[in-house]
Scaffold this active site. Sequence first.
Site, short mmCIF file in Angstrom:
data_model
loop_
_atom_site.label_atom_id
_atom_site.label_comp_id
_atom_site.label_asym_id
_atom_site.label_seq_id
_atom_site.Cartn_x
_atom_site.Cartn_y
_atom_site.Cartn_z
N ASP A 173 0.84 -1.20 0.00
CA ASP A 173 0.00 0.00 0.00
C ASP A 173 0.88 1.25 0.00
O ASP A 173 1.83 1.35 0.77
CB ASP A 173 -0.89 -0.04 1.25
CG ASP A 173 -1.98 1.02 1.20
OD1 ASP A 173 -3.10 0.69 0.78
OD2 ASP A 173 -1.69 2.17 1.56
N ILE A 174 0.54 2.20 -0.87
CA ILE A 174 1.32 3.45 -0.93
C ILE A 174 1.04 4.27 0.33
O ILE A 174 -0.12 4.44 0.72
CB ILE A 174 0.92 4.27 -2.18
CG1 ILE A 174 1.13 3.43 -3.44
CG2 ILE A 174 1.72 5.57 -2.24
CD1 ILE A 174 0.68 4.11 -4.72
N ASN A 181 -2.87 12.76 -3.66
CA ASN A 181 -4.05 13.11 -4.47
C ASN A 181 -4.58 14.50 -4.12
O ASN A 181 -4.91 15.28 -5.02
CB ASN A 181 -5.15 12.08 -4.25
CG ASN A 181 -5.05 10.92 -5.24
OD1 ASN A 181 -4.54 11.08 -6.33
ND2 ASN A 181 -5.51 9.75 -4.83
N HIS A 186 -5.71 14.15 -8.96
CA HIS A 186 -5.83 12.72 -9.27
C HIS A 186 -5.01 12.28 -10.48
O HIS A 186 -4.61 11.12 -10.57
CB HIS A 186 -7.30 12.35 -9.47
CG HIS A 186 -8.06 12.29 -8.18
ND1 HIS A 186 -8.04 11.19 -7.37
CD2 HIS A 186 -8.80 13.22 -7.54
CE1 HIS A 186 -8.75 11.43 -6.29
NE2 HIS A 186 -9.23 12.66 -6.35
N ASP A 190 -2.79 9.10 -10.43
CA ASP A 190 -2.89 8.00 -11.40
C ASP A 190 -1.51 7.64 -11.96
O ASP A 190 -1.19 6.46 -12.14
CB ASP A 190 -3.81 8.40 -12.57
CG ASP A 190 -5.27 8.33 -12.18
OD1 ASP A 190 -5.57 7.87 -11.05
OD2 ASP A 190 -6.13 8.75 -12.98
N GLU A 216 -5.20 2.06 -3.89
CA GLU A 216 -3.74 2.15 -3.99
C GLU A 216 -3.09 0.93 -3.36
O GLU A 216 -1.96 0.96 -2.90
CB GLU A 216 -3.23 3.45 -3.33
CG GLU A 216 -3.36 3.53 -1.83
CD GLU A 216 -4.68 4.12 -1.33
OE1 GLU A 216 -5.69 4.03 -2.06
OE2 GLU A 216 -4.69 4.65 -0.21
N ARG A 236 12.77 -5.94 -0.95
CA ARG A 236 13.33 -5.42 -2.21
C ARG A 236 12.33 -4.46 -2.87
O ARG A 236 12.70 -3.41 -3.39
CB ARG A 236 13.65 -6.59 -3.14
CG ARG A 236 14.73 -6.30 -4.17
CD ARG A 236 15.06 -7.56 -4.95
NE ARG A 236 15.69 -8.59 -4.14
CZ ARG A 236 15.52 -9.91 -4.31
NH1 ARG A 236 14.74 -10.36 -5.26
NH2 ARG A 236 16.14 -10.77 -3.54
#
Length: 295
Positions: A173-174, A181, A186, A190, A216, A236
């Site tokens: 997850d970012i 955003n 957006h 994206d 995300e 990694r």
Amino acid sequence: MLEILIADDDKDAQNLLGLYINKLGFKVHYASNGIDALNKINELNISIALLDWMMPGMSGIEITQKIRESKIDRYVYIIMVTGKSEKDDTIEALHNGVDDYIVKPFTFQELKVRIFAAERIIKLENKLKNAYNKLYNESIHDVLTGVLNRKALMEKIEDYNNKNKSLGIIMIDIDNFKVINDTYGHLVGDQILKEFSAIISNTIRKSDFVGRYGGEEFLAVIPDLDVIEVKTIAERIRKNIESETFHIGSLSLKITASLGVYVLTEKTKIEDAIKLADDALYEAKKSGKNKVIVY
Ligand SMILES: [Mg+2]
């Protein structure tokens, strides 16, 4: 250019057919017996076969039956070439999967219209096949990032779970994606998602796969490695994201990701395994982000 097979044990008939078909501008292959004809149809990219009815080794009908039963992934349009005496049997030929027939002796004109009819069918079949492949590809991939979409991802995990000893599940997850955003809009978000998923794809092995699980959130699946090795791959991925600078227009952005790892063995259900990887991800977020936590 469509490829045509001429199968006839009579040399003169073969030569005449070859002369005609060459005039029409197709690539021609030849066979003088049934076995050779069947092998060539299976091995070469032949889409139209002109089969003599009576041939040593295997008759035109037997070849047709074998092709219709086989899993050959292209349609082979079969035209039976018959002698006058076999004319009454053409019903049998059609019943066995032959598409058309032509009675010897025939004129160039007769042959030509039949070949053109065959060509129409083959071209239509190719068009349908291409359309199907395009739709199929679109149906399994995420439009934005090009990785597997959630539905295809879940199906593939199910499939791999039945075939592999273990499956490493990495939920990725970012970090602070909402802030990106809200700050840059957006379109920038994206672009980040695209490049982010590309980094994951380029980091995992060829035998692994990745899909977009939610907004995300991405899920990488690592078959047949133990938990230490799966964690190494997750680490990694984390490092590659951390060290990347995302250039979007005039912006240069740095992002990080949090990762949760769970290794699924036969005893765990997939939904439960994903939930556990998600729990580990939650733990990674809660304890400071930009880290890998193994459940
Ligand atoms: Mg013959």
